[in-house]
Design an enzyme around this catalytic site. Structure first.
Site, mmCIF file in Angstrom:
data_model
loop_
_atom_site.group_PDB
_atom_site.id
_atom_site.type_symbol
_atom_site.label_atom_id
_atom_site.label_comp_id
_atom_site.label_asym_id
_atom_site.label_seq_id
_atom_site.Cartn_x
_atom_site.Cartn_y
_atom_site.Cartn_z
ATOM 1 N N HIS A 121 0.770 -1.216 0.055
ATOM 2 C CA HIS A 121 0.118 0.002 0.043
ATOM 3 C C HIS A 121 0.946 1.260 0.047
ATOM 4 O O HIS A 121 0.961 2.220 -0.711
ATOM 5 C CB HIS A 121 -0.822 -0.024 1.186
ATOM 6 C CG HIS A 121 -1.804 1.345 1.343
ATOM 7 N ND1 HIS A 121 -2.739 1.597 0.796
ATOM 8 C CD2 HIS A 121 -1.529 2.301 2.591
ATOM 9 C CE1 HIS A 121 -3.129 2.836 1.175
ATOM 10 N NE2 HIS A 121 -2.662 3.439 2.052
ATOM 11 N N ARG A 130 3.947 10.750 -5.408
ATOM 12 C CA ARG A 130 5.477 11.010 -5.861
ATOM 13 C C ARG A 130 6.013 10.429 -6.911
ATOM 14 O O ARG A 130 7.140 9.678 -6.772
ATOM 15 C CB ARG A 130 6.182 10.987 -4.686
ATOM 16 C CG ARG A 130 5.800 11.888 -3.143
ATOM 17 C CD ARG A 130 6.572 11.678 -2.091
ATOM 18 N NE ARG A 130 6.748 10.197 -1.444
ATOM 19 C CZ ARG A 130 5.957 9.569 -1.093
ATOM 20 N NH1 ARG A 130 4.718 10.243 -0.272
ATOM 21 N NH2 ARG A 130 5.951 8.156 -0.754
ATOM 22 N N GLU A 189 -9.107 -2.470 6.518
ATOM 23 C CA GLU A 189 -8.036 -2.363 7.637
ATOM 24 C C GLU A 189 -8.364 -3.413 8.598
ATOM 25 O O GLU A 189 -9.543 -3.918 8.510
ATOM 26 C CB GLU A 189 -7.681 -1.096 8.177
ATOM 27 C CG GLU A 189 -7.448 -0.022 7.131
ATOM 28 C CD GLU A 189 -6.956 1.178 7.822
ATOM 29 O OE1 GLU A 189 -6.268 1.011 9.014
ATOM 30 O OE2 GLU A 189 -6.681 2.247 7.164
ATOM 31 N N TYR A 232 -2.684 17.721 4.252
ATOM 32 C CA TYR A 232 -1.834 16.814 5.072
ATOM 33 C C TYR A 232 -0.204 17.121 5.066
ATOM 34 O O TYR A 232 0.363 16.810 5.973
ATOM 35 C CB TYR A 232 -1.846 15.438 4.717
ATOM 36 C CG TYR A 232 -0.999 15.015 3.495
ATOM 37 C CD1 TYR A 232 0.327 13.968 3.763
ATOM 38 C CD2 TYR A 232 -0.990 15.189 2.205
ATOM 39 C CE1 TYR A 232 1.011 13.647 2.802
ATOM 40 C CE2 TYR A 232 -0.099 15.024 1.028
ATOM 41 C CZ TYR A 232 1.175 14.266 1.559
ATOM 42 O OH TYR A 232 1.549 13.896 0.442
ATOM 43 N N LYS A 241 -9.707 12.170 7.298
ATOM 44 C CA LYS A 241 -10.193 11.141 7.699
ATOM 45 C C LYS A 241 -11.103 11.235 8.743
ATOM 46 O O LYS A 241 -11.681 10.100 9.018
ATOM 47 C CB LYS A 241 -8.632 10.535 8.327
ATOM 48 C CG LYS A 241 -7.546 10.465 7.365
ATOM 49 C CD LYS A 241 -7.782 9.031 6.624
ATOM 50 C CE LYS A 241 -6.459 8.815 5.904
ATOM 51 N NZ LYS A 241 -6.711 7.351 5.257
#
Ligand code: CA
Length: 401
Positions: A121, A130, A189, A232, A241
């Site tokens: 992930h 990036r 998750e 962020y 979130k």
């Protein structure tokens, strides 16, 4: 004794939840197939007095606060009682069909932390955000990266998720704008429920982490990617979130998952000594991500780089105390394959490769009315598999500010 166990919810599973019948107070139950067993009522009749008070509570916190020896003793008592024919009538009188019950948030969440423990992930996200740099940040293989989230907005499975509003600014936009998120996503998750308070200044070692790991619940860390991307830097996730995170109603004891213990992938470079120990293990749990009834991904938890014990050791190594009801999540579970990715961000490669659904529609991110359900199974002691329940949520339209 003949009990209505099923393959996934048998004597080797026995997860915990908080349930209520209409007009009655919620309290602790375990799962017997498609039935819930009222534990306080049974314990009062069958020699489980030590747990009657804790199991009469509207959350699992009082039971979790009793600590690891009590968790084990209670599980052993329960297994023996369910195998003892002399308690058949007592058990039968406390069984309720699950369809007739309401399930509640299983714990009053103390502190909530979210980690980032999947190398696949983290690599995918790094490549997306990036593309010209290293996929993993320089710290990634030295420590389990995490952030403190918002415990007050952890909700139980089945709760509608209202589309959040916020600021976003795409790199090509001149100025930020405000409105409903247009890149609403999921993160598949596992959440780990923690108990056994510690004092500030007393870290928990990897090898003592097991004394504090009560159980595991499926967890969906809903994420507004557009809000997240703009906010962020430099302090990490915040409003992208904190609007909602969904926890399964059923918490499976770590003890039931011993047959699922596996080695974690080889960790190179070797982590610092405080992240080493005998109890560094992963969990062979197979997750399914279902979107509107169709399985779109199967993330394997066994591929997670950091062990739950390492995450808890890292969380406390600075002396931060554990409080019963703490919850830490693993981070998105993604395997090496394309159909093992645990977020739409990865599955649609940031919206560039839409997912095709069986009804002919496509998705990049979530639409209003979409329903996402995570399910999971793991090897059980008897040789079969056990179920970890589900965590589900439907996207409701944004509300005007
Ligand atoms: Ca997450």
């Amino acid at each position: 004794m003949t009990l209505p166990f099923t393959d996934l919810y048998g004597i080797d599973n026995l997860p915990y939840a908080i349930a209520s019948k209409a007009g009655h107070a919620p309290h602790v139950v375990t799962r017997v197939g498609d039935h819930a067993l009222d534990l306080a009522g049974l314990a009062a009749k069958a020699g489980g007095e030590a747990w009657v008070d804790a199991w009469s509570q509207p959350t699992l916190n009082a039971f979790v606060a009793q600590g690891c020896p009590a968790w084990s003793a209670a599980r052993e008592w329960l297994r023996q009682t369910l195998g003892d024919a002399s308690f058949e009538d007592a058990v039968a009188s406390h069984l309720h069909v699950l369809d007739e019950l309401t399930l509640h948030l299983p714990i009053e969440v103390a502190d909530y932390v979210d980690f980032y423990a999947s190398e696949h992930h983290a690599t995918n996200v790094g490549r997306i955000f990036r593309p010209d740099g290293d996929a993993l940040t320089p710290n990634w293989k030295h420590l389990p990266i995490g952030y403190h989230g918002r415990s007050a907005t952890v909700v139980v499975s089945g709760t509608d998720i209202v589309r959040p509003c916020g600021q976003r600014k795409a790199p090509t936009d001149a100025e930020p704008t405000f409105g409903p998120s247009i890149r609403l996503d999921i993160e598949a998750e596992l959440g780990f429920v923690v108990g056994g308070d510690t004092e500030i200044g007393s870290p928990v070692s990897v090898d003592n982490a097991g004394d504090h790991l009560f159980g595991v619940g499926l967890f969906n860390d809903w994420s507004a990617r557009d809000i997240q991307a703009w906010e962020y830097v430099p302090l990490g996730p915040f409003l992208g979130k904190s609007f909602a995170s969904s926890l399964a109603a059923w918490i499976t004891p770590l003890e039931a998952l011993e047959p699922a213990n596996v080695a974690v992938p080889q960790q190179v470079p070797t982590p610092l000594p405080y992240l080493q120990g005998e109890d560094v293990f992963g969990l062979d749990i197979d997750i399914e991500v279902e979107l509107n009834g169709e399985v779109v991904s199967r993330p394997p938890y066994s591929t997670m780089y950091w062990s739950p014990a390492q995450m808890l050791a890292h969380l406390t190594v600075n002396g931060a105390a554990i409080r019963t009801g703490d919850l830490f999540a693993s981070g998105t579970v993604s395997g090496p394959e394309k159909d093992q990715r645990g977020s739409l961000l990865e599955l649609s490669w940031s919206g560039k490769e839409p997912i095709h659904l069986a009804d002919g529609s496509t998705r990049t991110f979530l639409q209003d009315g979409d329903v996402v359900t995570l399910r999971a199974t793991a090897p059980a002691a008897g040789g079969g598999r056990l179920g970890l329940g589900e965590v589900t949520g439907r996207i409701a339209p944004a509300r005007a500010v």
